[in-house]
Design a protein around this motif. Structure first.
Motif, short mmCIF file in Angstrom:
data_model
loop_
_atom_site.label_atom_id
_atom_site.label_comp_id
_atom_site.label_asym_id
_atom_site.label_seq_id
_atom_site.Cartn_x
_atom_site.Cartn_y
_atom_site.Cartn_z
N ILE A 160 23.89 11.40 -8.09
CA ILE A 160 24.26 11.85 -9.72
C ILE A 160 25.84 11.96 -9.99
CG2 ILE A 160 23.89 13.48 -11.36
CD1 ILE A 160 21.13 14.51 -9.97
N GLU A 161 26.17 10.99 -10.84
CA GLU A 161 27.85 10.85 -10.98
C GLU A 161 27.86 10.90 -12.46
OE1 GLU A 161 31.29 7.67 -10.32
OE2 GLU A 161 29.35 7.08 -9.84
N PRO A 162 28.54 12.23 -12.83
CA PRO A 162 28.82 12.24 -14.09
C PRO A 162 30.43 11.41 -14.16
CG PRO A 162 28.67 14.35 -13.25
CD PRO A 162 28.49 13.45 -12.17
N ARG A 163 30.53 10.73 -15.32
CA ARG A 163 31.81 10.08 -15.82
C ARG A 163 32.04 10.41 -17.09
NH1 ARG A 163 30.69 3.57 -13.82
NH2 ARG A 163 30.98 4.09 -11.42
N ALA A 164 33.24 9.90 -17.48
CA ALA A 164 33.78 9.92 -18.88
C ALA A 164 32.56 9.32 -19.90
CB ALA A 164 35.15 9.38 -19.17
N GLY A 165 31.89 10.24 -20.57
CA GLY A 165 31.19 9.51 -21.59
C GLY A 165 29.60 9.24 -21.12
N LEU A 206 18.30 30.03 -11.60
CA LEU A 206 19.65 29.43 -11.98
C LEU A 206 19.38 28.33 -12.97
CD1 LEU A 206 20.40 30.56 -9.31
CD2 LEU A 206 21.85 28.90 -8.93
N ALA A 207 19.53 28.56 -14.08
CA ALA A 207 19.06 27.77 -15.32
C ALA A 207 19.95 27.70 -16.48
CB ALA A 207 17.70 28.02 -15.73
N GLY A 208 20.63 26.34 -16.85
CA GLY A 208 21.27 26.27 -17.93
C GLY A 208 22.61 25.29 -17.53
N ARG A 209 23.43 25.06 -18.41
CA ARG A 209 24.66 24.30 -18.24
C ARG A 209 25.41 24.45 -16.92
NH1 ARG A 209 25.57 19.50 -20.11
NH2 ARG A 209 24.49 20.38 -22.09
N TYR A 210 25.63 23.50 -16.09
CA TYR A 210 26.11 23.90 -14.83
C TYR A 210 27.60 23.04 -15.05
CZ TYR A 210 27.19 23.89 -9.65
OH TYR A 210 27.74 24.16 -8.70
N ALA A 211 27.71 22.10 -15.53
CA ALA A 211 28.98 21.14 -15.74
C ALA A 211 28.95 20.24 -16.84
CB ALA A 211 29.32 20.42 -14.14
N ARG A 249 26.08 29.70 -13.52
CA ARG A 249 27.52 29.83 -13.30
C ARG A 249 28.02 31.21 -13.14
NH1 ARG A 249 29.21 26.08 -18.50
NH2 ARG A 249 27.74 27.66 -19.22
N ARG A 250 27.11 32.17 -13.46
CA ARG A 250 27.17 33.52 -13.56
C ARG A 250 27.69 33.94 -12.13
NH1 ARG A 250 21.72 32.87 -12.71
NH2 ARG A 250 20.50 34.18 -11.00
N THR A 251 28.27 35.15 -11.87
CA THR A 251 28.73 35.89 -10.72
C THR A 251 27.40 36.60 -10.06
OG1 THR A 251 31.03 36.20 -11.54
CG2 THR A 251 30.29 37.54 -9.79
N PHE A 252 27.02 36.17 -9.10
CA PHE A 252 26.01 36.76 -8.32
C PHE A 252 26.18 38.20 -7.87
CE2 PHE A 252 25.21 32.36 -8.60
CZ PHE A 252 24.08 32.17 -8.98
N GLY A 253 25.26 38.97 -7.98
CA GLY A 253 25.27 40.50 -7.46
C GLY A 253 23.86 40.57 -6.74
N VAL A 254 23.69 40.95 -5.62
CA VAL A 254 22.40 41.28 -4.95
C VAL A 254 21.87 42.56 -5.73
CG1 VAL A 254 21.04 41.94 -2.95
CG2 VAL A 254 22.98 40.00 -3.09
N ILE A 255 20.75 42.56 -6.17
CA ILE A 255 20.01 43.75 -6.85
C ILE A 255 18.69 44.11 -5.83
CG2 ILE A 255 18.62 44.32 -8.71
CD1 ILE A 255 19.76 42.19 -10.29
N GLY A 256 19.15 45.42 -5.19
CA GLY A 256 18.41 46.03 -4.50
C GLY A 256 18.33 45.31 -3.11
N SER A 257 17.26 45.34 -2.54
CA SER A 257 16.95 45.14 -1.00
C SER A 257 16.41 43.83 -1.21
CB SER A 257 16.00 46.16 -0.28
OG SER A 257 14.68 46.11 -0.99
N PRO A 258 16.34 42.97 -0.02
CA PRO A 258 15.56 41.66 0.00
C PRO A 258 14.22 41.85 -0.48
CG PRO A 258 16.99 42.08 2.07
CD PRO A 258 16.86 43.41 1.36
#
Length: 392
Positions: free
Chosen positions: A175-180, A326-331, A374-383
């Motif tokens: 997958i190669e993003p290019r200008a345009g 992980l769902a949404g605009r990434y780049a 693109r969020r900052t990941f924090g671990v919630i609770g135990s595995p």
């Protein structure tokens, strides 16, 4: 080939996104490396749990409700059933994650639930033989089950009816993003588009290795009552559930009906394996590692079930560090969706709508920063906290 949007991967998330883009009249292409509704990823099998009061995050309730709305509309057009709202139980101590999480989600999202005391739970559901003093339940009346492979196939069929082009058995190599534009390459063709939505499931990390995604092997199991004439474990009498034990492990599942058996899985056990690439999933069944621990838990929790499973199918889910998608605009020109973390299928139609809106820069129907890739990941609770859900 030129398109407005290319969707890569047509499992739960991708098939729904393809459908919702096609419903807008977008010139959209869907590419799937396997067949449609194939058994090699995370969206196969007959059923998945459907919940409205989602213990994983209050923001998920709106997405589940949007899924229900969209599936109901699709059911009316096709005459098929994608969701059965038979209700669901979240069982455990008052402070357990299924109970407290469901109550928090219901309160914040304005969803209706019913509290069941220990004695009410025992009286209404005598199948629960392994309850301990203090176990209670939250009844989610809008919950139930959804049907996995039929739903994926229906998404794709409806997208095709609305004009989408679909390429099964086609592997995306780059997958190669290019200008345009963005170029999506396969061994046989190139696709040029304004946007790409990548919903490659456990293979998403191979396309974007920097994403913090971990495939996890999670077998699925089906059981039968000890008494073959018993109705106790039919879906009408034994609705879907999530149950957390005092030791941190848990069971989830639902009753049987015509076409499927009693489904029960163990969470927090030793059979969940990580550290492999999606193509290398161990698809064999190991009687001791996979079955023994679950069988012991089922025999204790539900004495009326034969603890020896009648069917076992390997599956895998893809975990994120905090247990959210992980769902949404990434780049630029790239939207992604993955990291189902064991609770994704019930949300797929609503998530497909959200991804279509984000791709086309429409106003989203609900806030979604908690699943921003693109969020900052924090671990919630135990595995264990991050995994107490069904593979989907």
């Amino acid at each position: 080939m030129q398109a407005d949007v290319v969707v890569v991967g047509l499992g739960a998330f991708g098939s729904a996104t393809l459908w919702r883009l096609a419903a807008r009249g977008v010139k959209v292409v869907g590419i799937e490396r396997q067949g449609i509704g194939h058994p090699l990823g995370s969206s196969h099998g007959t059923t998945r749990l459907f919940r409205v009061a989602c213990m994983e995050h209050p923001g998920l309730t709106a997405i589940a409700q949007k899924s229900l709305e969209l599936w109901t509309e699709l059911e009316e057009r096709t005459g098929e059933t994608y969701v059965r709202q038979t209700g669901s139980l979240n069982v455990g101590a008052p402070g357990s994650r299924p109970v407290s999480g469901a109550l928090r989600a219901a309160t914040e999202a304005g969803a209706s639930t019913v509290d069941l005391s220990h004695h009410e739970l025992q009286a209404r559901y005598p199948q629960y033989g392994g309850l301990v003093a203090g176990d209670v339940a939250v009844w989610d009346p809008g919950a139930g089950i959804c049907f996995a492979e039929p739903t994926v196939r229906a998404h794709v069929a409806e997208a095709r009816r609305l004009g989408a082009e679909v390429y099964p058995h086609t592997m995306v190599t780059e997958i190669e993003p290019r200008a345009g534009e963005v170029i999506v390459r396969t061994p046989t063709a190139e696709f040029h588009a304004d946007q790409v939505v990548v919903c490659a499931g456990a293979w998403l990390g191979s396309l974007y290795p920097e994403l913090p995604l971990t495939p996890r092997r999670t077998p699925m199991f089906w059981f039968a009552p000890r008494d073959p004439d018993s109705e106790a474990f039919r879906l009408a009498n034994f609705p879907s559930f999530i149950w957390e034990f005092a030791d941190g492990r848990g069971l989830w599942g639902h009753g049987s009906d015509d076409g499927f058996g009693v489904k029960v899985g163990l969470d927090g056990g030793s059979s969940h394996v990580t550290g492999f690439a999606a193509d290398d999933l161990d698809r064999s069944i190991r009687p001791i590692e996979d079955i023994a621990e679950l069988a012991a838990a089922v025999g204790h929790a539900f004495p009326g079930l034969d603890p020896a499973p009648v069917q076992v199918i390997p599956c895998m889910v893809t975990d994120s560090p905090d247990g959210q998608f992980l769902a949404g605009r990434y780049a630029d020109r790239v939207v992604v969706a993955g990291g189902d973390s064991g609770h994704g299928f019930k949300h797929c139609a609503g998530l497909g709508e959200l991804l279509a809106q984000q791709t086309l820069e429409e106003t989203p129907y609900t806030a979604a920063s908690f699943i921003d890739p693109r969020r900052t990941f924090g671990v919630i609770g135990s595995p264990h906290d991050r995994r107490l859900a069904e593979p989907e």
